[in-house]
Write an enzyme that holds these catalytic residues in place. Structure first.
Site, PDB file in Angstrom:
ATOM      1  N   GLY A 205       0.827  -1.209   0.000  1.00  0.00           N
ATOM      2  CA  GLY A 205       0.000   0.000   0.000  1.00  0.00           C
ATOM      3  C   GLY A 205       0.848   1.240   0.000  1.00  0.00           C
ATOM      4  O   GLY A 205       2.052   1.176  -0.251  1.00  0.00           O
ATOM      5  N   ASN A 206       0.219   2.376   0.253  1.00  0.00           N
ATOM      6  CA  ASN A 206       0.976   3.635   0.348  1.00  0.00           C
ATOM      7  C   ASN A 206       0.315   4.527   1.387  1.00  0.00           C
ATOM      8  O   ASN A 206      -0.709   4.170   1.967  1.00  0.00           O
ATOM      9  CB  ASN A 206       1.061   4.299  -1.027  1.00  0.00           C
ATOM     10  CG  ASN A 206      -0.303   4.628  -1.583  1.00  0.00           C
ATOM     11  OD1 ASN A 206      -1.007   5.473  -1.047  1.00  0.00           O
ATOM     12  ND2 ASN A 206      -0.699   3.938  -2.654  1.00  0.00           N
ATOM     13  N   HIS A 207       0.888   5.706   1.604  1.00  0.00           N
ATOM     14  CA  HIS A 207       0.447   6.555   2.716  1.00  0.00           C
ATOM     15  C   HIS A 207      -0.702   7.499   2.370  1.00  0.00           C
ATOM     16  O   HIS A 207      -1.050   8.349   3.179  1.00  0.00           O
ATOM     17  CB  HIS A 207       1.624   7.388   3.231  1.00  0.00           C
ATOM     18  CG  HIS A 207       2.691   6.563   3.880  1.00  0.00           C
ATOM     19  ND1 HIS A 207       2.460   5.836   5.024  1.00  0.00           N
ATOM     20  CD2 HIS A 207       3.975   6.342   3.549  1.00  0.00           C
ATOM     21  CE1 HIS A 207       3.570   5.211   5.371  1.00  0.00           C
ATOM     22  NE2 HIS A 207       4.502   5.481   4.478  1.00  0.00           N
ATOM     23  N   SER A 208      -1.282   7.378   1.187  1.00  0.00           N
ATOM     24  CA  SER A 208      -2.346   8.319   0.815  1.00  0.00           C
ATOM     25  C   SER A 208      -3.518   8.237   1.798  1.00  0.00           C
ATOM     26  O   SER A 208      -3.989   7.152   2.125  1.00  0.00           O
ATOM     27  CB  SER A 208      -2.848   8.010  -0.590  1.00  0.00           C
ATOM     28  OG  SER A 208      -4.029   8.743  -0.831  1.00  0.00           O
ATOM     29  N   ALA A 271      -3.649   7.664  -5.214  1.00  0.00           N
ATOM     30  CA  ALA A 271      -2.274   7.158  -5.291  1.00  0.00           C
ATOM     31  C   ALA A 271      -2.395   5.681  -5.652  1.00  0.00           C
ATOM     32  O   ALA A 271      -2.737   4.841  -4.811  1.00  0.00           O
ATOM     33  CB  ALA A 271      -1.572   7.335  -3.956  1.00  0.00           C
TER      34      ALA A 271
END
Ligand code: CTP
Length: 398
Positions: A205-208, A271
């Site tokens: 995943g990512n931090h969005s 994102a």
């Protein structure tokens, strides 16, 4: 936006009456003119002077004590919309039965304007068959109910019945008043960070946080647009926003490409993972089996798919860069967007999870516009101002 719109704000006698003061502020901030009408028991909870000071209009508090000989018909004809917040169980009952023995119910009966009702009461009262049937009756009259939320109630209780937040009620008022500058415009927004399964438990995943995309969706809806928010993050609560919840880039691609067919504008604020595990494991990878090696494969390019459509919407891309924005200028050309919104996620106050953002707009000819650091909600408003200047959408009928 409610510029110049005339809202009668009805306040009835519940402890949530103090929130009517906040609602009046929110409506006025959006440009509305507000005239309050209060029931006798509302005056036990909130001073008439408070609403008078906030709205600039002295509340109507009865049929016989006003200078106007017919305050209810005056208000009824003046109103573009009537909002009742909070609405007690007793007021719901009176409204459902047309019992116009106070200035508020008489105003509602006398008006042809749309009516928004935000009830607030104890859970047991909200769930009582009498209230349920009154709500059904009011819905059948075409009134719009803003359902109460769950949370702290009077007397230390908790449960369903708490007045909806003023912002939500203001959104409902705006939604019943057509004619915003984006009425008839269809908008697609993608938001949040996608999650690509490694196994049934873990993901890449990512931090969005989804905050920027959500602010863009709300700003468009408030201008009258019909918004499809394809999100891998939190949803938005607005009557004109349809949330489509997705997890992975592939799901986002399906949902976004589908909505793009009918969209006039697409804003791709999500994102999206560029790579995903090629063979996600069914079940759980076990520690004893040692560190796995995960082969990756490319995900669908959601924005690219829309850029390639024959009749594509006006297309706005986002580019989260670290450090220099030089790459973003090349990206704007490469991606075939009409506008690229770039930000340096390493600069203070910008990027994932913050409530502010400092963005630079990049136009197809390479021209750039750097905006100051500002709240994401303001970035969203200015972005729609800018998109409105650049793009002629179909269906606009302000
Ligand atoms: N995007 C998309 N689908 C993808 C990847 C990105 O729709 N699979 C969209 C994003 O929502 C954003 C824009 O493309 O609007 C740019 O995303 P970004 O990750 O900066 O672009 P990339 O081409 O992946 O560039 P980079 O090499 O910097 O990762």
């Amino acid at each position: 936006m409610l510029a110049g719109r005339r809202v009668v704000l009805g306040v009835t006698g519940g402890v949530a009456a103090y929130k009517a003061a906040y609602l009046a502020r929110r409506l006025i901030e959006r440009g509305a003119v507000v005239r309050p009408v209060m029931t006798e028991s509302a005056l036990e909870f909130l001073g008439a002077h408070t609403l008078a000071a906030i709205t600039g209009n002295r509340p109507v508090t009865g049929m016989f004590n006003a200078a106007d000989v017919s305050p209810h018909t005056t208000l009824a004809r003046w109103a573009d919309a009537v909002a009742i917040a909070p609405a007690t169980a007793a007021t719901l009952a009176r409204l459902a039965n047309g019992l116009s023995d106070d200035a508020l119910v008489a105003t509602v009966l006398a008006t042809t304007a749309p009516v928004v009702i935000a009830p607030a009461m104890h859970t047991e009262m909200w769930q009582h068959p009498a209230t349920i049937s009154n709500i059904e009756q009011l819905t059948s009259f075409g009134y719009h109910i803003v359902e109460p939320a769950s949370g702290a109630l009077a007397g230390g209780d908790t449960g369903v019945g708490r007045l909806a937040e003023p912002e939500r009620i203001a959104d409902a008022v705006a939604a019943v008043l057509p004619g915003g500058p984006m009425t008839g415009v269809e908008v697609l927004v993608t938001a949040g960070g996608t999650r690509e399964a490694i196994d049934s438990v873990r993901y890449l995943g990512n931090h969005s946080s989804g905050k920027m995309g959500n602010a863009i969706a709300i700003a468009a809806a408030r201008r009258g647009a019909k918004v499809t928010l394809v999100t891998a993050g939190p949803t938005v609560d607005h009557p004109r926003v349809e949330n489509v919840e997705v997890e992975s880039a592939a799901e986002m691609a399906d949902a976004a490409w589908n909505a793009a067919e009918r969209a006039d504008v697409a804003v791709m604020a999500a994102a999206v993972a560029d790579f995903r595990p090629a063979r996600p494991i069914e079940g759980k990878l076990r520690r004893q089996e040692g560190p796995p090696s995960v082969d990756l494969e490319p995900t669908p390019d959601v924005l690219g798919g829309i850029a390639a459509m024959e009749h594509r919407p006006f297309l706005v891309g986002f580019a989260a860069e670290v450090g220099s924005l030089d790459e973003a200028v090349a990206k704007a050309r490469r991606k075939g967007v009409d506008l690229l919104v770039a930000n340096d996620i390493s600069s203070p106050g910008s990027g994932f999870g913050t409530d502010t953002n400092q963005v630079t707009l990049i136009l197809p000819d390479g021209a750039t516009e750097a905006w100051n650091l500002m709240p994401k909600a303001d970035v969203a408003e200015r972005l729609w101002d800018r998109i409105s200047e650049m793009c002629k959408w179909e269906g606009t009928s302000p």
